[in-house]
Design a protein around this motif. Structure first.
Motif, PDB file in Angstrom:
ATOM      1  N   VAL A   1     -46.069  22.885  11.852  1.00  0.00           N
ATOM      2  CA  VAL A   1     -46.480  21.542  12.270  1.00  0.00           C
ATOM      3  C   VAL A   1     -47.421  21.648  13.460  1.00  0.00           C
ATOM      4  O   VAL A   1     -47.065  22.193  14.508  1.00  0.00           O
ATOM      5  N   ARG A   2     -48.629  21.127  13.285  1.00  0.00           N
ATOM      6  CA  ARG A   2     -49.657  21.149  14.329  1.00  0.00           C
ATOM      7  C   ARG A   2     -49.959  19.708  14.718  1.00  0.00           C
ATOM      8  O   ARG A   2     -50.158  18.846  13.860  1.00  0.00           O
TER       9      ARG A   2
ATOM     10  N   ALA B   1     -43.488  21.356   0.013  1.00  0.00           N
ATOM     11  CA  ALA B   1     -44.478  21.034   1.043  1.00  0.00           C
ATOM     12  C   ALA B   1     -45.107  19.670   0.782  1.00  0.00           C
ATOM     13  O   ALA B   1     -45.364  18.898   1.715  1.00  0.00           O
ATOM     14  N   ALA B   2     -45.342  19.357  -0.479  1.00  0.00           N
ATOM     15  CA  ALA B   2     -45.938  18.067  -0.816  1.00  0.00           C
ATOM     16  C   ALA B   2     -45.018  16.924  -0.403  1.00  0.00           C
ATOM     17  O   ALA B   2     -45.487  15.876   0.077  1.00  0.00           O
ATOM     18  N   GLU B   3     -43.726  17.113  -0.557  1.00  0.00           N
ATOM     19  CA  GLU B   3     -42.778  16.063  -0.165  1.00  0.00           C
ATOM     20  C   GLU B   3     -42.661  15.956   1.351  1.00  0.00           C
ATOM     21  O   GLU B   3     -42.399  14.869   1.880  1.00  0.00           O
ATOM     22  N   VAL B   4     -42.849  17.054   2.067  1.00  0.00           N
ATOM     23  CA  VAL B   4     -42.871  16.994   3.535  1.00  0.00           C
ATOM     24  C   VAL B   4     -44.078  16.177   3.985  1.00  0.00           C
ATOM     25  O   VAL B   4     -43.980  15.337   4.892  1.00  0.00           O
ATOM     26  N   LEU B   5     -45.218  16.405   3.361  1.00  0.00           N
ATOM     27  CA  LEU B   5     -46.419  15.617   3.676  1.00  0.00           C
ATOM     28  C   LEU B   5     -46.173  14.141   3.373  1.00  0.00           C
ATOM     29  O   LEU B   5     -46.530  13.266   4.176  1.00  0.00           O
TER      30      LEU B   5
ATOM     31  N   GLN C   1     -48.568  27.105   5.313  1.00  0.00           N
ATOM     32  CA  GLN C   1     -49.378  25.904   5.209  1.00  0.00           C
ATOM     33  C   GLN C   1     -49.237  25.152   6.537  1.00  0.00           C
ATOM     34  O   GLN C   1     -48.239  25.318   7.237  1.00  0.00           O
ATOM     35  N   THR C   2     -50.222  24.337   6.869  1.00  0.00           N
ATOM     36  CA  THR C   2     -50.190  23.629   8.150  1.00  0.00           C
ATOM     37  C   THR C   2     -50.179  22.129   7.929  1.00  0.00           C
ATOM     38  O   THR C   2     -51.114  21.582   7.323  1.00  0.00           O
ATOM     39  N   LEU C   3     -49.149  21.499   8.408  1.00  0.00           N
ATOM     40  CA  LEU C   3     -49.088  20.045   8.427  1.00  0.00           C
ATOM     41  C   LEU C   3     -49.691  19.583   9.748  1.00  0.00           C
ATOM     42  O   LEU C   3     -49.146  19.854  10.813  1.00  0.00           O
ATOM     43  N   GLU C   4     -50.854  18.930   9.674  1.00  0.00           N
ATOM     44  CA  GLU C   4     -51.517  18.462  10.892  1.00  0.00           C
ATOM     45  C   GLU C   4     -51.275  16.974  11.073  1.00  0.00           C
ATOM     46  O   GLU C   4     -51.558  16.169  10.183  1.00  0.00           O
TER      47      GLU C   4
ATOM     48  N   LEU D   1     -52.256  18.287   4.916  1.00  0.00           N
ATOM     49  CA  LEU D   1     -51.630  19.587   4.669  1.00  0.00           C
ATOM     50  C   LEU D   1     -52.720  20.587   4.302  1.00  0.00           C
ATOM     51  O   LEU D   1     -53.433  20.402   3.309  1.00  0.00           O
ATOM     52  N   THR D   2     -52.873  21.621   5.129  1.00  0.00           N
ATOM     53  CA  THR D   2     -53.885  22.651   4.907  1.00  0.00           C
ATOM     54  C   THR D   2     -53.265  23.829   4.182  1.00  0.00           C
ATOM     55  O   THR D   2     -52.199  24.308   4.589  1.00  0.00           O
TER      56      THR D   2
END
Length: 275
Positions: free
Chosen positions: A189-190, A227-231, A268-271, A259-260
């Motif tokens: 998480v950024r 990851a898609a569900e976190v986004l 992967q980076t959640l910005e 999400l990068t």
């Protein structure tokens, strides 16, 4: 979901008369032997004249360092109440409703130079030790914890999504596999702030924002499994005020979440963008 949190520098002592830590009762009993080794090494270091230097802390924290020598007998409280600070206040781990608390018990692991990783309900005493320290007879803590944490957390993460709110010091102790049969989706998480069209990484407010995200992931009806569900969960916070600055009264609102994709074997980076 496996939600990884850093410890806080600030720690709240347990109530006087509370039972001391029971190493065998902590989550991940496979870590017990190494926890005992680190605990003994920390106690030995903490009575030395150069303890503050070895532990990398200010001489003003001499009382905290001295308490390290007696942690086996010190009152212990739930990690969710012992760890305090910006991230923990924003996440509200200590005041979760019953269903969210059950989810936290299964999914949240708090990293520690002393304990390796603990669950929110594990009873521990406050201590002073960073994962970046090297202890005599143990060595650099992050390196010493790597094989033990991999054995415990690797199987737990396999096939799941790991939401990583830790700092680099604690990431060094364990990284989820992102390829192979034991792979997990790893999301860091950024947090950035947009001002006058320019974006810059923030530090103090990043801890608060990560805490808000962590609390949301625990309280929302559905637990993310990818990851898609976190986004998707993060985007549920769009256009909400994430924090109000005490000094100015200015608010910061979440205006974007992206999400990068991962590079090589990295995360992967959640910005999260505040403005």
């Amino acid at each position: 979901m496996l939600l990884l949190l850093p410890p806080s520098k600030g720690k709240t002592p347990a109530a006087d008369g509370a039972a001391p830590v029971d190493l065998s009762a902590l989550a991940h009993p496979g870590l017990t032997a190494h926890r005992r080794q680190v605990l003994d090494a920390l106690a030995a270091v903490s009575v030395r004249d150069d303890a503050a230097d070895l532990l990398g802390v200010s001489p003003n924290l001499a009382d905290d360092v001295a308490r390290n020598a007696h942690l086996k007998d010190a009152p212990a409280g739930p990690a969710a109440t012992v760890y305090t600070g910006v991230l923990y206040a924003a996440a509200g781990l200590a005041t979760l409703p019953a269903d969210a608390a059950e989810r936290a018990a299964r999914t949240v692991r708090i990293f520690s130079g002393l304990w390796g990783a603990v669950a929110p309900g594990d009873h521990i005493p406050p201590y002073r030790l960073s994962m970046g320290v090297s202890l005599p007879d143990v060595g650099p803590l992050a390196k010493s914890w790597q094989p033990h944490l991999a054995a415990e957390l690797g199987p737990r993460a396999m096939g799941d999504v790991v939401v990583d709110c830790r700092s680099a010091t604690y990431v060094a102790a364990w990284k989820p596999a992102t390829t192979g049969d034991d792979a997990a989706e790893w999301v860091t998480v950024r947090v950035v702030r947009e001002t006058a069209g320019k974006r810059a990484v923030v530090s103090h407010n990043a801890k608060h924002t990560r805490g808000v995200l962590a609390g949301h992931l625990l309280r929302r009806p559905a637990e993310p499994t990818s990851a898609a569900e976190v986004l998707e969960a993060a985007r549920e916070l769009l256009n909400q005020v994430i924090l109000t600055e005490i000094t100015t009264g200015n608010t910061q609102t979440l205006i974007e979440a992206t999400l990068t994709p991962a590079k090589s074997r990295g995360p992967q980076t959640l910005e999260l963008v505040l403005a």
